[in-house]
Enzyme design. Structure first.
Site, PDB file in Angstrom:
ATOM      1  N   LYS A  11      28.085  57.110 -27.527  1.00  0.00           N
ATOM      2  CA  LYS A  11      29.095  56.693 -26.556  1.00  0.00           C
ATOM      3  C   LYS A  11      30.466  57.306 -26.872  1.00  0.00           C
ATOM      4  CE  LYS A  11      26.628  52.361 -25.544  1.00  0.00           C
ATOM      5  NZ  LYS A  11      26.757  50.868 -25.475  1.00  0.00           N
ATOM      6  N   TYR A  51      24.614  51.243 -15.470  1.00  0.00           N
ATOM      7  CA  TYR A  51      24.703  49.870 -15.980  1.00  0.00           C
ATOM      8  C   TYR A  51      24.688  48.838 -14.849  1.00  0.00           C
ATOM      9  CZ  TYR A  51      25.505  51.261 -20.858  1.00  0.00           C
ATOM     10  OH  TYR A  51      25.362  51.741 -22.138  1.00  0.00           O
ATOM     11  N   PHE A  59      32.258  41.625 -18.326  1.00  0.00           N
ATOM     12  CA  PHE A  59      32.704  42.824 -19.035  1.00  0.00           C
ATOM     13  C   PHE A  59      32.401  44.124 -18.284  1.00  0.00           C
ATOM     14  CE2 PHE A  59      28.478  41.681 -20.769  1.00  0.00           C
ATOM     15  CZ  PHE A  59      27.770  42.863 -20.533  1.00  0.00           C
ATOM     16  N   ARG A  87      15.706  50.912 -31.172  1.00  0.00           N
ATOM     17  CA  ARG A  87      16.532  49.690 -31.100  1.00  0.00           C
ATOM     18  C   ARG A  87      16.729  49.100 -32.506  1.00  0.00           C
ATOM     19  NH1 ARG A  87      19.004  48.118 -26.125  1.00  0.00           N
ATOM     20  NH2 ARG A  87      18.755  45.962 -26.800  1.00  0.00           N
ATOM     21  N   THR A  93      23.550  44.492 -30.606  1.00  0.00           N
ATOM     22  CA  THR A  93      24.641  44.890 -29.700  1.00  0.00           C
ATOM     23  C   THR A  93      26.002  44.663 -30.350  1.00  0.00           C
ATOM     24  OG1 THR A  93      23.228  44.193 -27.861  1.00  0.00           O
ATOM     25  CG2 THR A  93      25.545  44.558 -27.359  1.00  0.00           C
ATOM     26  N   ARG A 104      24.907  50.927 -35.572  1.00  0.00           N
ATOM     27  CA  ARG A 104      26.040  50.110 -35.112  1.00  0.00           C
ATOM     28  C   ARG A 104      26.776  49.460 -36.286  1.00  0.00           C
ATOM     29  NH1 ARG A 104      23.014  47.876 -29.674  1.00  0.00           N
ATOM     30  NH2 ARG A 104      23.964  49.326 -28.196  1.00  0.00           N
ATOM     31  N   ASN A 114      30.372  49.999 -28.997  1.00  0.00           N
ATOM     32  CA  ASN A 114      29.351  49.890 -30.037  1.00  0.00           C
ATOM     33  C   ASN A 114      28.574  51.180 -30.307  1.00  0.00           C
ATOM     34  OD1 ASN A 114      27.866  49.854 -27.742  1.00  0.00           O
ATOM     35  ND2 ASN A 114      27.027  47.793 -28.021  1.00  0.00           N
ATOM     36  N   HIS A 117      23.816  53.866 -27.386  1.00  0.00           N
ATOM     37  CA  HIS A 117      22.920  53.181 -26.443  1.00  0.00           C
ATOM     38  C   HIS A 117      21.478  53.485 -26.818  1.00  0.00           C
ATOM     39  CE1 HIS A 117      20.847  52.071 -22.712  1.00  0.00           C
ATOM     40  NE2 HIS A 117      20.282  53.269 -22.740  1.00  0.00           N
ATOM     41  N   GLU A 128      16.208  56.336 -17.320  1.00  0.00           N
ATOM     42  CA  GLU A 128      17.482  56.794 -17.885  1.00  0.00           C
ATOM     43  C   GLU A 128      17.420  58.263 -18.296  1.00  0.00           C
ATOM     44  OE1 GLU A 128      18.522  52.312 -19.536  1.00  0.00           O
ATOM     45  OE2 GLU A 128      18.125  53.911 -20.985  1.00  0.00           O
TER      46      GLU A 128
HETATM   47  P1  RTP Z   1      22.981  49.371 -24.549  1.00  0.00           P
HETATM   48  O1  RTP Z   1      22.338  49.003 -23.215  1.00  0.00           O
HETATM   49  O2  RTP Z   1      24.270  50.136 -24.380  1.00  0.00           O
HETATM   50  O3  RTP Z   1      22.018  50.050 -25.469  1.00  0.00           O
HETATM   51  O4  RTP Z   1      23.390  48.022 -25.307  1.00  0.00           O
HETATM   52  P2  RTP Z   1      22.511  46.708 -25.512  1.00  0.00           P
HETATM   53  O5  RTP Z   1      21.196  46.836 -24.809  1.00  0.00           O
HETATM   54  O6  RTP Z   1      22.481  46.408 -26.966  1.00  0.00           O
HETATM   55  O7  RTP Z   1      23.419  45.631 -24.804  1.00  0.00           O
HETATM   56  P3  RTP Z   1      23.492  45.229 -23.265  1.00  0.00           P
HETATM   57  O8  RTP Z   1      23.396  43.743 -23.189  1.00  0.00           O
HETATM   58  O9  RTP Z   1      22.558  46.062 -22.448  1.00  0.00           O
HETATM   59  O10 RTP Z   1      25.001  45.606 -22.898  1.00  0.00           O
HETATM   60  C1  RTP Z   1      25.346  46.916 -22.500  1.00  0.00           C
HETATM   61  C2  RTP Z   1      26.665  47.305 -23.113  1.00  0.00           C
HETATM   62  O11 RTP Z   1      27.718  46.543 -22.528  1.00  0.00           O
HETATM   63  C3  RTP Z   1      28.740  46.367 -23.502  1.00  0.00           C
HETATM   64  N1  RTP Z   1      28.940  44.946 -23.718  1.00  0.00           N
HETATM   65  N2  RTP Z   1      30.129  44.412 -23.813  1.00  0.00           N
HETATM   66  N3  RTP Z   1      32.274  42.576 -24.143  1.00  0.00           N
HETATM   67  C4  RTP Z   1      31.020  42.134 -24.198  1.00  0.00           C
HETATM   68  O12 RTP Z   1      30.746  40.978 -24.391  1.00  0.00           O
HETATM   69  C5  RTP Z   1      29.942  43.102 -24.026  1.00  0.00           C
HETATM   70  N4  RTP Z   1      28.649  42.818 -24.039  1.00  0.00           N
HETATM   71  C6  RTP Z   1      28.022  43.985 -23.845  1.00  0.00           C
HETATM   72  C7  RTP Z   1      28.292  47.041 -24.772  1.00  0.00           C
HETATM   73  O13 RTP Z   1      28.781  48.392 -24.778  1.00  0.00           O
HETATM   74  C8  RTP Z   1      26.791  47.027 -24.603  1.00  0.00           C
HETATM   75  O14 RTP Z   1      26.171  47.982 -25.410  1.00  0.00           O
HETATM   76 MG    MG Z   2      21.040  47.463 -22.782  1.00  0.00          MG
END
Ligand code: RTP
Ligand code: MG
Length: 139
Positions: A11, A51, A59, A87, A93, A104, A114, A117, A128
């Site tokens: 990212k 997204y 967010f 993962r 996350t 991370r 973070n 992805h 994707e």
């Molecule tokens: P990713 O899709 O980027 O691999 O991340 P992830 O599955 O671990 O987390 P996800 O729930 O899919 O969230 C996507 C991205 O949104 C941002 N985020 N910000 N401020 C917040 O509370 C928050 N929560 C999520 C993060 O960049 C996260 O990776």
């Molecule tokens: Mg995700």
């Protein structure tokens, strides 16, 4: 795309901080083969589409701004059990909750920024990967 592939983005924060090399080294050392890779930048429309599942979350605006503010490294990776193993390699996350040694834990600043992805299912990995790469860019 075969089910032994996943999709990743390093990212904008990871690219800004100069962590591309270190993160790719860790990905290679963990047994992933690079199938496709490029430096690119997402437009607002790209990030909103990528997204879209999070569009009702509080967010979402910050996430789109973050993901579009600079270049990313997009890549397709291949390994047995790629989605789950990747993962595990990237960690939770929220980097504060990520296991020691994960990408991370090492390189992410916060839950919002973070570093990396990883696709969350074989189906999403295929969607994707196809979002960022044409068939002739996959090797
Ligand atoms: P990713 O899709 O980027 O691999 O991340 P992830 O599955 O671990 O987390 P996800 O729930 O899919 O969230 C996507 C991205 O949104 C941002 N985020 N910000 N401020 C917040 O509370 C928050 N929560 C999520 C993060 O960049 C996260 O990776
Ligand atoms: Mg995700």
């Amino acid at each position: 795309m075969a089910t032994n592939r996943t999709f990743t983005m390093l990212k904008p924060d990871a690219v800004e901080k100069g962590h591309i090399g270190a993160i790719l080294e860790k990905i290679n050392a963990s047994g992933f083969r690079i199938v496709a890779m490029k430096l690119t930048q997402m437009t607002q429309a790209d990030a909103e589409a990528f997204y879209a599942i999070h569009k009702e979350r509080p967010f979402f605006g910050e996430l789109v701004e973050y993901m579009t503010r600079g270049p990313i490294v997009a890549a397709i990776l291949e390994k047995d059990n790629a989605v789950e193993d990747f993962r595990t390699l990237i960690g939770a996350t929220n980097p504060a909750e990520a296991a020691e040694g994960t990408i991370r834990k090492l390189y992410a600043a916060s839950i919002g920024e973070n570093a990396v992805h990883g696709s969350d299912s074989d189906e999403n990995a295929a969607i994707e990967g196809a979002f960022h790469f044409s068939g002739r860019e996959m090797f």
